[in-house]
Design an enzyme around this catalytic site. Structure first.
Site, PDB file in Angstrom:
ATOM      1  N   THR A 131       0.836  -1.192   0.000  1.00  0.00           N
ATOM      2  CA  THR A 131       0.000   0.000   0.000  1.00  0.00           C
ATOM      3  C   THR A 131       0.872   1.244   0.000  1.00  0.00           C
ATOM      4  O   THR A 131       2.061   1.169   0.296  1.00  0.00           O
ATOM      5  CB  THR A 131      -0.887  -0.020   1.273  1.00  0.00           C
TER       6      THR A 131
ATOM      7  N   GLY B  31      -1.430  -4.661   5.115  1.00  0.00           N
ATOM      8  CA  GLY B  31      -2.799  -5.124   5.330  1.00  0.00           C
ATOM      9  C   GLY B  31      -3.192  -5.293   6.785  1.00  0.00           C
ATOM     10  O   GLY B  31      -3.847  -4.454   7.400  1.00  0.00           O
TER      11      GLY B  31
END
Length: 530
Positions: free
Chosen positions: A343, A426
């Site tokens: 991310t 995550g």
């Protein structure tokens, strides 16, 4: 080791790549506001940080508008294709959705629509100006960063399996070394089409046509109607009070509510009496994580397809009930499903006091490792997290949003933004947020100290079968022994380990009239302002 923490008076930009941070600063210098800069940074990250994010992924934006004192969120996540259902995969003899390849790219990318909405409602510069830096880096190239080089090396075999991916990221068949120039001409052309045609170029026009045509050739499920019908959603952030602060997160399908649940449980404890670097601290953090993850895994999915009892989950009474089950002497057990962790988080504050906390992802490193020919776009594999079990809360259904790990955050103090923060990773996102919030709010750390503090992550990513508690090597051996004595399956990792993700943050100190920016020393990021 520690990045220098800039302290400024007017603006601040922080991101996981120094070039993207500079893009944000350039946009602000040109007269843009925080919303222009956020979209420009987001687009630039898709070029210079392509292993973690890009046009083929999703994004969440949390926006504070200083003039109206309004806080609003934009959910830029995509729905499952109309042809994607359990029966389709069952007929292929599959018990789970493939993790890579065209068949893992079953959700519409929501990124471009999110850019368009954030910019068109709030921006000051032209759309072409906002995307121009990303076009330049794609067309002229940029120096490969150490982090990008490491990930190309890790995923070399996967990248070579897709001719388009290999052509872009291994030009001439070789992995580019750190500092060598990486050019992405197809991506530059895609971005130029976006400059000319806006969001419709992606969801109605030539870019969509190319993606769908390639998907049809490669057993993919995304069709024209899926792109044509896509629309992100403006949403109201959810929140809880923690001591003298109010913490804001994005509502489901984001997992943001888990961090609120964790902080509600921690509010019962006098953390000041527990050393930030002690086994007791890591134990308590891990146990509240387990309690919150159990509830998250029971309920989190698309709220249009299931009832998610947020009022109960976020109540102080429920937090007390959960916290009562935590032992300070013995570790509890909870095994969450394995999930991706790759991310990019960034934040911007401008001179008017507007602020944007935003996060974006391809889900796995290099997403699906599938690039439709001639587009330069890496498609996300976010939809691979859907379950094919019809009884599962996150079961795959056409047009459904999946459980989403992305969760940008803000903390308010005295009714105004105080802290903008978030992180990669995550399972690690709510845990690193926990580390940052407690470090700043309970232990009086600066935002840079908070991000640099030794971190932990409980849970697992794909390929792991255990629910180990990973702690950085800077956690002393004595504290590790105590954690093991409490029953934790402790795995000691590097002192500044990549598995802990990369966090960024901005702290607004209104008493001193300054902005404090920070980027994670574990990565390629930078905070910059003036």
């Amino acid at each position: 080791m520690n990045n220098a923490m800039p302290v400024t008076q007017h603006v601040m930009v922080t991101s996981p790549h120094y070039l993207a941070s500079m893009v944000g600063a350039r946009i602000l210098e040109q007269g843009g506001n925080a919303f222009d800069a956020a979209v420009a940074v987001s687009a630039a990250l898709g070029v210079v940080y392509p292993h973690m994010t890009g046009v083929g992924g999703d994004a969440f934006f949390m926006l504070y508008k200083a003039k109206s004192k309004e806080l609003i969120g934009f959910n830029g996540t995509g729905r499952a294709a109309a042809r994607a259902d359990v029966a389709y995969f069952a007929n292929k003899g599959l018990s789970s959705i493939p993790l890579r390849g065209a068949l893992s790219a079953i959700t519409v990318p929501g990124m471009v629509d999110a850019w368009w909405e954030v910019w068109s409602v709030n921006g000051k510069l032209t759309w072409e100006q906002v995307l121009a830096p990303a076009v330049q880096y794609a067309d002229e190239g940029f120096p490969v960063s150490p982090n990008l080089y490491d990930w190309i090396c890790r995923d070399e075999e996967l990248i070579r399996q897709n001719a388009e991916m290999a052509r872009v990221f291994m030009p001439g068949g070789a992995i580019p070394l750190p500092g060598e120039t990486l050019v992405q001409r197809d991506m530059a052309q895609t971005l130029r089409l976006l400059q000319k045609g806006g969001r419709d170029a992606f969801y109605q026009g030539e870019i969509m046509e190319r993606i769908v045509a390639d998907a049809e050739r490669n057993d993919g499920l995304l069709g024209k109607a899926d792109f044509n019908s896509h629309a992100g959603r403006w949403v109201e952030p959810i929140s809880t009070e923690y001591r003298d602060y109010r913490i804001y997160q994005m509502p489901p399908n984001s997992q943001g509510f888990t961090a609120l649940m964790m902080m509600n449980m921690l509010e019962r404890h006098d953390l000041g009496a527990i050393s930030r670097h002690s086994a007791d601290y890591y134990h308590l953090m891990t146990e509240v994580v387990k309690k919150a993850f159990l509830q998250r895994d029971l309920y989190l999915t698309d709220p249009e397809f299931a009832d998610i009892p947020l009022h109960r989950l976020l109540s102080k009474e429920f937090a007390n009930h959960l916290a009562e089950g935590i032992s300070f002497e013995k570790a509890g057990a909870h095994l969450s499903p394995a999930m991706g962790q790759d991310t990019a988080y960034a934040a911007v504050v401008d001179e008017e006091g507007n602020g944007v906390s935003f996060i974006q992802s391809l889900y796995f490193d290099f997403g699906s490792c599938y690039m439709p020919g001639g587009t330069g776009i890496i498609m996300q594999n976010r939809g691979s997290f859907f379950s094919l079990d019809p009884q599962h809360i996150n079961c795959l259904l056409p047009g459904k949003l999946t459980f989403h790990t992305l969760m940008p955050a803000m903390v308010f103090k005295d009714g105004l933004p105080y802290l903008l923060f978030g992180t990669q990773g995550g399972e690690g996102q709510p845990q690193t947020q926990l580390s940052i919030m407690t470090s700043v709010l309970d232990y009086g750390c600066t935002i840079q100290e908070a991000i640099a503090n030794p971190r932990w992550v409980y849970g697992r990513t794909w390929g792991q079968v255990s629910d180990s508690l990973k702690v950085e090597g800077r956690v002393s051996e004595k504290e590790v022994r105590m954690l093991r004595k409490k029953g934790h399956n402790v795995e000691r990792v590097g002192d500044w380990d990549w598995i802990m993700g990369q966090a960024q943050g901005i702290l607004i100190d209104r008493d001193k009239g300054c902005l404090n920016g920070a980027a994670d020393p574990r990565g390629d990021g930078m905070a910059v302002g003036w």
